[in-house]
Motif scaffolding. Structure first.
Motif, PDB file in Angstrom:
ATOM      1  N   ASN A   1       4.265   4.614  -7.238  1.00 39.06           N
ATOM      2  CA  ASN A   1       3.845   3.893  -8.440  1.00 39.06           C
ATOM      3  C   ASN A   1       5.053   3.346  -9.207  1.00 39.06           C
ATOM      4  OD1 ASN A   1       2.044   2.843 -10.304  1.00 39.06           O
ATOM      5  ND2 ASN A   1       2.036   4.690 -11.557  1.00 39.06           N
TER       6      ASN A   1
ATOM      7  N   ASN B   1       2.653   1.656  -3.386  1.00 37.98           N
ATOM      8  CA  ASN B   1       1.758   2.098  -4.456  1.00 37.98           C
ATOM      9  C   ASN B   1       1.377   3.562  -4.298  1.00 37.98           C
ATOM     10  OD1 ASN B   1       1.701  -0.409  -5.731  1.00 37.98           O
ATOM     11  ND2 ASN B   1      -0.005  -1.144  -4.498  1.00 37.98           N
ATOM     12  N   LYS B   2       1.115   3.983  -3.064  1.00 39.51           N
ATOM     13  CA  LYS B   2       0.719   5.366  -2.829  1.00 39.51           C
ATOM     14  C   LYS B   2       1.888   6.335  -2.972  1.00 39.51           C
ATOM     15  CE  LYS B   2      -3.264   4.556   0.211  1.00 39.51           C
ATOM     16  NZ  LYS B   2      -3.801   4.698   1.590  1.00 39.51           N
TER      17      LYS B   2
ATOM     18  N   GLU C   1       0.829  -1.205   0.000  1.00 41.31           N
ATOM     19  CA  GLU C   1       0.000   0.000   0.000  1.00 41.31           C
ATOM     20  C   GLU C   1       0.864   1.255   0.000  1.00 41.31           C
ATOM     21  OE1 GLU C   1      -2.940   2.356   3.098  1.00 41.31           O
ATOM     22  OE2 GLU C   1      -2.889   0.161   3.189  1.00 41.31           O
TER      23      GLU C   1
END
Length: 283
Positions: free
Chosen positions: A175, A171-172, A168
Motif C-alpha cells: 500500500n 497494492n497487496k 496488484e
C-alpha cells in the motif's frame, strides 16, 4: 558532470558480465575500475554474487572502495511462489539477509524478483505469495533504511510482468511501502506497450532499468543474448523507445539511479562504454 547527471547517477547491472568474470576474460577489479573510468557512478549486483562467494564479495568491496563506486541496487533473486511453506520461508529469510547486505554496502534499495509459475499454483495465487512474502519484511527493511521493490519481470510474463499484475502485487504487498523498478524492455514479453504503461507507474518508480530488444528475425551479427523471440541490442536500437522514456521519467521529477542492462555483449568494457555514451547524450 552536469547538475542533472548528479541527480540521476548511472549504474550498470553486473550479472551480464558474470561469464566474462568466471572465464577470466576480465577481473572484478578491472571491471569496476574500467566502469568508473567510463563515467559510471555505481554497480547493481545480484545478492548471490556478494553473499555466496565471499572472495568475490571482498574483491567487489575492495574495488568499490578504491574507485568510490556505489552499490546502486541489490538484486534479491528469490522465488516466493511455492506450495511448500518451508521453501517460502527460505525465500523470506533470503530477503531479510538481502536487507542486511544492502545496509552493509550503504545501499538504500533492494529489488525482490524471481518468482516463476509452477503446477498447482495459479498466477493470482503466485502474486499473493509474492506480496505476502515481501510484506512480511517491510518493517525490517524500513528500520534498516532499505526500500523493497519489485519489477515487471519478463522471465514468466503470466506472473508479474503485465502492468495490472505488477500493480496488484504492489497494492497487496505494501500500500505504497513497496516501490517499483521500471524496466523499459520487459513489458515486451507480456505483449504490452512500455510507452503506454509508463504513466501508470511514474509515481511509484524508485529505480529504472534501461535495455532494448529487437525481434530474433532482425538479429544483427553482434547480437548474442536471446530471450524467447527477442534478442538484446544496444539502447538506441530495437523496439524500445528509450530516449523518449528517459525524457518522460526525468520530466516527472525522478532523481534517482538509472541502471543499464547491456545487450549485444562484445568486449565487456567497450559494451559498457557504448551504452553509457548513448544514455548520457540523451540528458
Amino acid at each position: 558532470k552536469s547538475i542533472r547527471m548528479k541527480k540521476n547517477p548511472i549504474s550498470i547491472m553486473t550479472f551480464v558480465f558474470n561469464t566474462d568474470l568466471e572465464t577470466g576474460r576480465i577481473t572484478i577489479e578491472q571491471l569496476v575500475e574500467g566502469l568508473k573510468k567510463i563515467g559510471y557512478d555505481g554497480v547493481e549486483i545480484f545478492q548471490d554474487d556478494l553473499a555466496k562467494d565471499r572472495r568475490s564479495a571482498g574483491r567487489y568491496r575492495g574495488a568499490m572502495k578504491v574507485t568510490g563506486m556505489k552499490l546502486s541496487c541489490l538484486d534479491i533473486i528469490c522465488d516466493l511462489a511455492s506450495l511448500n511453506a518451508g521453501e517460502r520461508n527460505k525465500s523470506i529469510d533470503y530477503i531479510r539477509a538481502g536487507i542486511d547486505l544492502a545496509r552493509e554496502y550503504d545501499c538504500d534499495q533492494g529489488m525482490v524478483v524471481g518468482a516463476l509459475g509452477k503446477p498447482g499454483i495459479t498466477p493470482s495465487e503466485a502474486r499473493k505469495m509474492i506480496a505476502d512474502g515481501i510484506a512480511s519484511q517491510i518493517e525490517y527493511a524500513r528500520q534498516a533504511g532499505v526500500t523493497l521493490m519489485i519489477e515487471n519481470f519478463g522471465m514468466d510474463p503470466e506472473i508479474q510482468c503485465r502492468a495490472e499484475d505488477c500493480l496488484e502485487v504492489l497494492n497487496k504487498a505494501g500500500n505504497g511501502n513497496v516501490k517499483f523498478t521500471y524496466d523499459t524492455g520487459n513489458f515486451l514479453f507480456s505483449g504490452e506497450d512500455t510507452t503506454l504503461n509508463l504513466p501508470k507507474f511514474l509515481p511509484l518508480i524508485h529505480h529504472v532499468h534501461f535495455k532494448s530488444w529487437r525481434r530474433l528475425a532482425d538479429r544483427q551479427p553482434e547480437d548474442n543474448i536471446i530471450c524467447g523471440e527477442f534478442i538484446a541490442c544496444p539502447l538506441d536500437q530495437g523496439l524500445i523507445p528509450n530516449q523518449a522514456l528517459l525524457k518522460q521519467i526525468l520530466d516527472s521529477g525522478y532523481q534517482r539511479w538509472l541502471s543499464i542492462e547491456c545487450g549485444a555483449l562484445a568486449e565487456p568494457l567497450a559494451t559498457a562504454a557504448r551504452d553509457f555514451a548513448v544514455l548520457q547524450k540523451w540528458f
